[in-house]
Write a protein that holds these residues in place. Structure first.
Motif, PDB file in Angstrom:
ATOM      1  N   ASP A  14     -61.156  91.893  51.769  1.00  0.00           N
ATOM      2  CA  ASP A  14     -62.388  91.397  52.265  1.00  0.00           C
ATOM      3  C   ASP A  14     -62.919  90.675  50.755  1.00  0.00           C
ATOM      4  OD1 ASP A  14     -62.129  92.546  54.964  1.00  0.00           O
ATOM      5  OD2 ASP A  14     -63.155  94.174  54.456  1.00  0.00           O
ATOM      6  N   VAL A  15     -63.019  91.360  49.913  1.00  0.00           N
ATOM      7  CA  VAL A  15     -63.501  90.886  48.725  1.00  0.00           C
ATOM      8  C   VAL A  15     -62.848  89.833  48.193  1.00  0.00           C
ATOM      9  CG1 VAL A  15     -63.935  91.593  46.276  1.00  0.00           C
ATOM     10  CG2 VAL A  15     -64.435  93.286  47.906  1.00  0.00           C
ATOM     11  N   GLY A  16     -61.594  89.737  48.269  1.00  0.00           N
ATOM     12  CA  GLY A  16     -60.938  88.555  47.938  1.00  0.00           C
ATOM     13  C   GLY A  16     -61.053  87.298  48.803  1.00  0.00           C
ATOM     14  N   ALA A  18     -63.828  86.698  50.552  1.00  0.00           N
ATOM     15  CA  ALA A  18     -65.085  86.440  50.174  1.00  0.00           C
ATOM     16  C   ALA A  18     -65.343  85.483  48.704  1.00  0.00           C
ATOM     17  CB  ALA A  18     -66.317  87.460  50.034  1.00  0.00           C
ATOM     18  N   LEU A  19     -64.358  85.764  48.050  1.00  0.00           N
ATOM     19  CA  LEU A  19     -64.574  85.197  46.740  1.00  0.00           C
ATOM     20  C   LEU A  19     -63.726  83.813  46.887  1.00  0.00           C
ATOM     21  CD1 LEU A  19     -63.998  87.969  44.108  1.00  0.00           C
ATOM     22  CD2 LEU A  19     -65.900  86.406  44.490  1.00  0.00           C
ATOM     23  N   PHE A  20     -62.516  83.880  47.360  1.00  0.00           N
ATOM     24  CA  PHE A  20     -61.551  82.679  47.687  1.00  0.00           C
ATOM     25  C   PHE A  20     -62.146  81.595  48.515  1.00  0.00           C
ATOM     26  CE2 PHE A  20     -57.870  85.646  46.374  1.00  0.00           C
ATOM     27  CZ  PHE A  20     -57.551  84.717  45.112  1.00  0.00           C
ATOM     28  N   ALA A  21     -63.064  82.097  49.380  1.00  0.00           N
ATOM     29  CA  ALA A  21     -63.775  81.124  50.383  1.00  0.00           C
ATOM     30  C   ALA A  21     -64.724  80.148  49.633  1.00  0.00           C
ATOM     31  CB  ALA A  21     -64.518  81.911  51.377  1.00  0.00           C
ATOM     32  N   VAL A  22     -65.351  80.750  48.595  1.00  0.00           N
ATOM     33  CA  VAL A  22     -66.547  80.313  47.905  1.00  0.00           C
ATOM     34  C   VAL A  22     -66.162  79.469  46.511  1.00  0.00           C
ATOM     35  CG1 VAL A  22     -68.187  81.316  49.231  1.00  0.00           C
ATOM     36  CG2 VAL A  22     -67.586  82.137  47.101  1.00  0.00           C
ATOM     37  N   GLU A  23     -65.128  80.048  45.935  1.00  0.00           N
ATOM     38  CA  GLU A  23     -64.777  79.663  44.573  1.00  0.00           C
ATOM     39  C   GLU A  23     -63.371  78.696  44.539  1.00  0.00           C
ATOM     40  OE1 GLU A  23     -66.519  79.935  41.703  1.00  0.00           O
ATOM     41  OE2 GLU A  23     -67.994  81.052  42.649  1.00  0.00           O
ATOM     42  N   PRO A  24     -62.983  78.097  43.770  1.00  0.00           N
ATOM     43  CA  PRO A  24     -61.620  77.224  43.428  1.00  0.00           C
ATOM     44  C   PRO A  24     -60.819  78.490  43.242  1.00  0.00           C
ATOM     45  CG  PRO A  24     -63.303  76.057  42.696  1.00  0.00           C
ATOM     46  CD  PRO A  24     -64.008  77.078  43.112  1.00  0.00           C
ATOM     47  N   TYR A  25     -59.503  78.348  43.342  1.00  0.00           N
ATOM     48  CA  TYR A  25     -58.548  79.422  43.199  1.00  0.00           C
ATOM     49  C   TYR A  25     -58.644  79.897  41.589  1.00  0.00           C
ATOM     50  CZ  TYR A  25     -54.249  81.776  42.460  1.00  0.00           C
ATOM     51  OH  TYR A  25     -53.115  82.869  42.295  1.00  0.00           O
ATOM     52  N   ASP A  26     -58.648  78.957  40.654  1.00  0.00           N
ATOM     53  CA  ASP A  26     -58.619  79.072  39.332  1.00  0.00           C
ATOM     54  C   ASP A  26     -59.832  79.940  38.724  1.00  0.00           C
ATOM     55  OD1 ASP A  26     -55.988  78.128  39.096  1.00  0.00           O
ATOM     56  OD2 ASP A  26     -56.755  76.090  38.631  1.00  0.00           O
ATOM     57  N   ASP A  27     -60.967  79.724  39.442  1.00  0.00           N
ATOM     58  CA  ASP A  27     -62.137  80.462  39.212  1.00  0.00           C
ATOM     59  C   ASP A  27     -62.264  81.882  39.649  1.00  0.00           C
ATOM     60  OD1 ASP A  27     -62.792  78.119  38.014  1.00  0.00           O
ATOM     61  OD2 ASP A  27     -64.362  77.582  39.421  1.00  0.00           O
ATOM     62  N   GLU A  35     -64.649  94.290  40.096  1.00  0.00           N
ATOM     63  CA  GLU A  35     -66.005  94.628  39.762  1.00  0.00           C
ATOM     64  C   GLU A  35     -66.950  94.529  41.105  1.00  0.00           C
ATOM     65  OE1 GLU A  35     -69.052  91.749  37.597  1.00  0.00           O
ATOM     66  OE2 GLU A  35     -67.592  92.463  36.271  1.00  0.00           O
ATOM     67  N   ARG A  36     -66.708  93.479  42.133  1.00  0.00           N
ATOM     68  CA  ARG A  36     -67.425  93.402  43.381  1.00  0.00           C
ATOM     69  C   ARG A  36     -66.808  94.679  44.065  1.00  0.00           C
ATOM     70  NH1 ARG A  36     -68.089  88.061  46.634  1.00  0.00           N
ATOM     71  NH2 ARG A  36     -69.835  87.654  45.205  1.00  0.00           N
ATOM     72  N   ALA A  37     -65.645  95.055  44.041  1.00  0.00           N
ATOM     73  CA  ALA A  37     -65.056  96.133  45.119  1.00  0.00           C
ATOM     74  C   ALA A  37     -65.454  97.632  44.201  1.00  0.00           C
ATOM     75  CB  ALA A  37     -63.571  96.233  45.007  1.00  0.00           C
ATOM     76  N   VAL A  58     -54.955  87.563  51.637  1.00  0.00           N
ATOM     77  CA  VAL A  58     -56.154  86.853  52.161  1.00  0.00           C
ATOM     78  C   VAL A  58     -55.856  86.000  53.176  1.00  0.00           C
ATOM     79  CG1 VAL A  58     -58.030  85.626  51.678  1.00  0.00           C
ATOM     80  CG2 VAL A  58     -57.627  87.628  50.387  1.00  0.00           C
ATOM     81  N   HIS A  59     -54.904  85.201  52.777  1.00  0.00           N
ATOM     82  CA  HIS A  59     -54.076  84.074  53.778  1.00  0.00           C
ATOM     83  C   HIS A  59     -53.598  84.282  54.669  1.00  0.00           C
ATOM     84  CE1 HIS A  59     -53.428  79.789  54.419  1.00  0.00           C
ATOM     85  NE2 HIS A  59     -52.151  80.180  54.167  1.00  0.00           N
TER      86      HIS A  59
END
Length: 187
Positions: A14-16, A18-27, A35-37, A58-59
């Motif tokens: 879930d955390v991944g 959320a992050l991969f949806a809004v940030e480029p992979y490298d970021d 941290e978020r978890a 995630v994919h």
């Protein structure tokens, strides 16, 4: 908070997601996921040995949801079903732009990511052939080629949005209808 391993795994996906949806992979950094978890990086690495492994999970979950969503599309003409299925995919692509671009560009050569992609394409191919009432190598090859076309068109659209989403959908539908019509006349 202590969670059962399967619950922790789901939380990290879930955390991944959320992050991969809004940030480029490298970021996206594993330390940000931990941290978020609210866990240590060591615990994160017990569940996923690398960022690629997390991305693949995630994919995989996203693809499973897309397959479930498109399985429900069974009424209407073939063209209507295709348009509805492509709309479901485009909605997902828009909501998860960075995930889709990473899967098709940054990680296009990754065996785990490609296994997920090829698994989805095989299911969709079989569904399309069944909905069209077609079988045989020419029809199957036409659908596989069309899937590559759609994938390229969608990635291009996501990256540049130089044309409209309705144009994208309609072009994809017409391309398959034309290819299947030719395969019907040349079994």
């Amino acid at each position: 908070m202590r969670l059962r391993p399967e619950d922790r795994h789901a939380q990290l996906v879930d955390v991944g997601a959320a992050l991969f949806a809004v940030e480029p992979y490298d970021d996206v950094l594993m330390e940000h996921v931990a941290e978020r978890a609210g866990i240590s990086r060591a615990l994160l690495y017990r569940h996923f040995s690398s960022k690629r492994d997390l991305f693949t999970a995630v994919h995989q979950r996203a693809v499973a949801q897309l397959l479930a969503d498109t399985a429900a599309i069974t009424s209407g003409t073939l063209e209507e079903q295709l348009a509805a299925g492509i709309d479901v995919h485009i909605d997902y692509f828009v909501a998860n732009r960075n995930l889709v671009l990473a899967a098709n560009r940054v990680l296009a050569g990754d065996p785990g990511v490609q296994a997920v992609v090829h698994g989805e394409l095989a299911v969709q191919r079989d569904r399309l052939l069944a909905a069209a009432g077609l079988s045989g190598p020419l029809a199957a090859a036409a659908v596989v080629a069309w899937q590559g076309f759609v994938r390229s068109m969608c990635v291009e659209w996501l990256a540049h949005q130089a044309f409209g989403r309705v144009e994208l959908r309609d072009l994809c539908v017409r391309a398959l209808v034309g290819a299947l019509e030719l395969s019907r006349t040349n079994p």
